[in-house]
Motif scaffolding. Structure first.
Motif, PDB file in Angstrom:
ATOM      1  N   VAL A  94       7.379   8.664  10.563  1.00  0.00           N
ATOM      2  CA  VAL A  94       7.590   8.059   9.244  1.00  0.00           C
ATOM      3  C   VAL A  94       6.239   7.775   8.611  1.00  0.00           C
ATOM      4  O   VAL A  94       5.297   7.339   9.281  1.00  0.00           O
ATOM      5  CB  VAL A  94       8.441   6.770   9.340  1.00  0.00           C
ATOM      6  CG1 VAL A  94       7.743   5.693  10.151  1.00  0.00           C
ATOM      7  CG2 VAL A  94       8.771   6.234   7.944  1.00  0.00           C
ATOM      8  N   CYS A  95       6.145   8.081   7.325  1.00  0.00           N
ATOM      9  CA  CYS A  95       4.968   7.723   6.547  1.00  0.00           C
ATOM     10  C   CYS A  95       5.351   6.523   5.699  1.00  0.00           C
ATOM     11  O   CYS A  95       6.125   6.650   4.747  1.00  0.00           O
ATOM     12  CB  CYS A  95       4.539   8.899   5.667  1.00  0.00           C
ATOM     13  SG  CYS A  95       3.003   8.597   4.765  1.00  0.00           S
ATOM     14  N   LEU A  96       4.843   5.366   6.071  1.00  0.00           N
ATOM     15  CA  LEU A  96       5.195   4.117   5.389  1.00  0.00           C
ATOM     16  C   LEU A  96       4.221   3.851   4.250  1.00  0.00           C
ATOM     17  O   LEU A  96       3.031   3.637   4.477  1.00  0.00           O
ATOM     18  CB  LEU A  96       5.151   2.949   6.376  1.00  0.00           C
ATOM     19  CG  LEU A  96       6.358   2.754   7.292  1.00  0.00           C
ATOM     20  CD1 LEU A  96       6.080   1.631   8.275  1.00  0.00           C
ATOM     21  CD2 LEU A  96       7.608   2.431   6.485  1.00  0.00           C
ATOM     22  N   ILE A  97       4.736   3.867   3.033  1.00  0.00           N
ATOM     23  CA  ILE A  97       3.913   3.639   1.845  1.00  0.00           C
ATOM     24  C   ILE A  97       4.454   2.430   1.101  1.00  0.00           C
ATOM     25  O   ILE A  97       5.601   2.448   0.629  1.00  0.00           O
ATOM     26  CB  ILE A  97       3.935   4.867   0.915  1.00  0.00           C
ATOM     27  CG1 ILE A  97       3.470   6.112   1.665  1.00  0.00           C
ATOM     28  CG2 ILE A  97       3.082   4.626  -0.320  1.00  0.00           C
ATOM     29  CD1 ILE A  97       3.724   7.410   0.928  1.00  0.00           C
ATOM     30  N   PRO A  98       3.677   1.355   0.990  1.00  0.00           N
ATOM     31  CA  PRO A  98       4.135   0.212   0.200  1.00  0.00           C
ATOM     32  C   PRO A  98       4.382   0.637  -1.245  1.00  0.00           C
ATOM     33  O   PRO A  98       3.525   1.267  -1.866  1.00  0.00           O
ATOM     34  CB  PRO A  98       2.956  -0.769   0.290  1.00  0.00           C
ATOM     35  CG  PRO A  98       2.265  -0.405   1.566  1.00  0.00           C
ATOM     36  CD  PRO A  98       2.384   1.089   1.646  1.00  0.00           C
ATOM     37  N   PRO A  99       5.554   0.336  -1.808  1.00  0.00           N
ATOM     38  CA  PRO A  99       5.865   0.802  -3.166  1.00  0.00           C
ATOM     39  C   PRO A  99       5.142  -0.019  -4.231  1.00  0.00           C
ATOM     40  O   PRO A  99       4.756  -1.169  -3.993  1.00  0.00           O
ATOM     41  CB  PRO A  99       7.382   0.586  -3.264  1.00  0.00           C
ATOM     42  CG  PRO A  99       7.644  -0.573  -2.351  1.00  0.00           C
ATOM     43  CD  PRO A  99       6.671  -0.429  -1.217  1.00  0.00           C
ATOM     44  N   ALA A 100       4.948   0.591  -5.401  1.00  0.00           N
ATOM     45  CA  ALA A 100       4.389  -0.134  -6.550  1.00  0.00           C
ATOM     46  C   ALA A 100       5.506  -0.999  -7.128  1.00  0.00           C
ATOM     47  O   ALA A 100       6.267  -0.568  -7.984  1.00  0.00           O
ATOM     48  CB  ALA A 100       3.868   0.847  -7.588  1.00  0.00           C
ATOM     49  N   HIS A 101       5.624  -2.202  -6.607  1.00  0.00           N
ATOM     50  CA  HIS A 101       6.750  -3.073  -6.954  1.00  0.00           C
ATOM     51  C   HIS A 101       6.309  -4.517  -6.788  1.00  0.00           C
ATOM     52  O   HIS A 101       5.499  -4.830  -5.903  1.00  0.00           O
ATOM     53  CB  HIS A 101       7.926  -2.771  -6.007  1.00  0.00           C
ATOM     54  CG  HIS A 101       9.227  -3.368  -6.420  1.00  0.00           C
ATOM     55  ND1 HIS A 101       9.520  -4.698  -6.224  1.00  0.00           N
ATOM     56  CD2 HIS A 101      10.333  -2.817  -7.014  1.00  0.00           C
ATOM     57  CE1 HIS A 101      10.748  -4.946  -6.665  1.00  0.00           C
ATOM     58  NE2 HIS A 101      11.251  -3.832  -7.155  1.00  0.00           N
TER      59      HIS A 101
END
Length: 336
Positions: free
Chosen positions: A80-87
């Motif tokens: 899994v590539c975990l990317i914090p969302p722009a939120h």
């Protein structure tokens, strides 16, 4: 055995770029069975474009841990590539994703963090500092015997994306200036988002006896562009590539905020992140380059600023056109 990959926040620029990079390079694509993308906005253009390329788009609905775990399991992913969302709820959403990854027992985790987070002041740059907390959550899984997650972690800290400079397209093309709140003397090394995508793609498709390739597994990779630039040097690089004489303008943080609010559709949390990164530059905390990991992982050289501006010239013109249309639209609404 093919690698099955799950990428979060594929409706954002980073997630989209990583998935697209894998699928557009045959040497990487052939190592992959499936790519599943989690999207907070599954109807976004990025999500639709990736679906056309063969990515399975799964709606990401935060707030329900059981559903999140089931969604993760349903992908069949072993990486899994975990990317914090722009939120605005980035931390809470990412915390949930990390916990769901652990409960789904996905062994290989590549976490996309941010360069400079370790130098950020929790009071002055809270959005940047948040990444340290999230990195800790990912890495703490290493000692958790109840899950395979953490067995093969990689943390990548990309620096300032050069693409953010395109948000100033009207100033670049009409006023012939690069307006940034970075001060006159301190430097930073902007990087192309495709260079981050290149590294992440190689990590996600790399294999070793313990999961990710032994060359990558357990690594904390800091990525920046290859050239340190103060504002004037950035303007020089842009001038060379665009064939126009550009000047750097040191603006205030408030002015930068107004420009970005007017000319971009950035989420407020992303806008704050950018302003905080600029403040790091002003404090002299970005006066370094870090390209060793890029060289080691890809065997290539990252994009130089003049090359970036040359490649981005058409995009710049499109940005300027859209920006102009956006201003006209806002004006009409005001007049109405």
């Amino acid at each position: 055995m093919s690698r099955n990959i799950c990428i979060t926040a594929v409706d954002g620029h980073t997630g989209y770029s990583i998935a697209e990079f894998i699928l557009s390079h045959d040497n990487l694509k052939k190592k992959v069975g499936t790519i599943t993308g989690l999207a907070l906005k599954p109807q976004s253009q990025h999500a639709k474009d990736l679906a056309k390329l063969g990515v399975k788009i799964v709606p990401h609905k935060p707030g329900r841990m059981k559903e999140m775990v089931n969604a993760m399991k349903s992908t069949g992913a072993d990486a899994v590539c975990l990317i914090p969302p722009a939120h605005q709820d980035k931390v809470e959403i990412t915390q949930e994703l990390i916990e769901a990854t652990k409960r789904a027992n996905i062994p290989n985790v590549c976490f996309i963090s941010s360069a400079g987070c370790d130098l950020a002041d929790p009071q002055k740059q809270p959005r940047l500092r948040e990444f340290i907390e999230l990195e800790t959550l990912v890495l703490s899984a290493k000692g958790d015997t109840s899950t395979e997650t953490g067995h093969s972690p990689v943390v990548i800290r990309p620096g300032f994306y050069a693409e953010n400079l395109l948000l100033y397209a009207p100033q670049l093309l009409e006023e012939k200036t690069i307006p940034l709140p970075i001060g006159e003397s301190h430097k930073f090394a902007p990087m192309a988002i495709k260079d981050l995508a290149n590294v992440a793609a190689n990590v996600l498709t790399g294999k070793g006896k313990h999961g990710f390739s032994d060359k990558h597994r357990g690594q904390l990779m800091v990525l920046t562009g290859p050239l340190l630039c103060a504002g004037k040097e950035l303007a020089t690089a842009a001038s060379q590539s665009l064939g126009e004489e550009l000047e750097f303008e040191d603006i205030s943080e408030n002015e930068a905020k107004k420009v970005l609010q007017t000319q971009s559709d950035l989420d407020p949390s992303e806008l704050q992140y950018l302003l905080e990164y600029y403040s790091l530059v002003r404090e002299g905390k970005t006066n370094y380059i870090s390209t060793t990991a890029f060289h080691d992982v890809t065997g290539q050289h990252p994009l130089e600023p003049p090359e970036f501006f040359k490649e981005a010239s058409e995009q710049l013109k499109a940005h300027a056109k859209n920006g102009k249309n956006g201003h006209q639209s806002k004006k009409r609404k005001t007049e109405e």
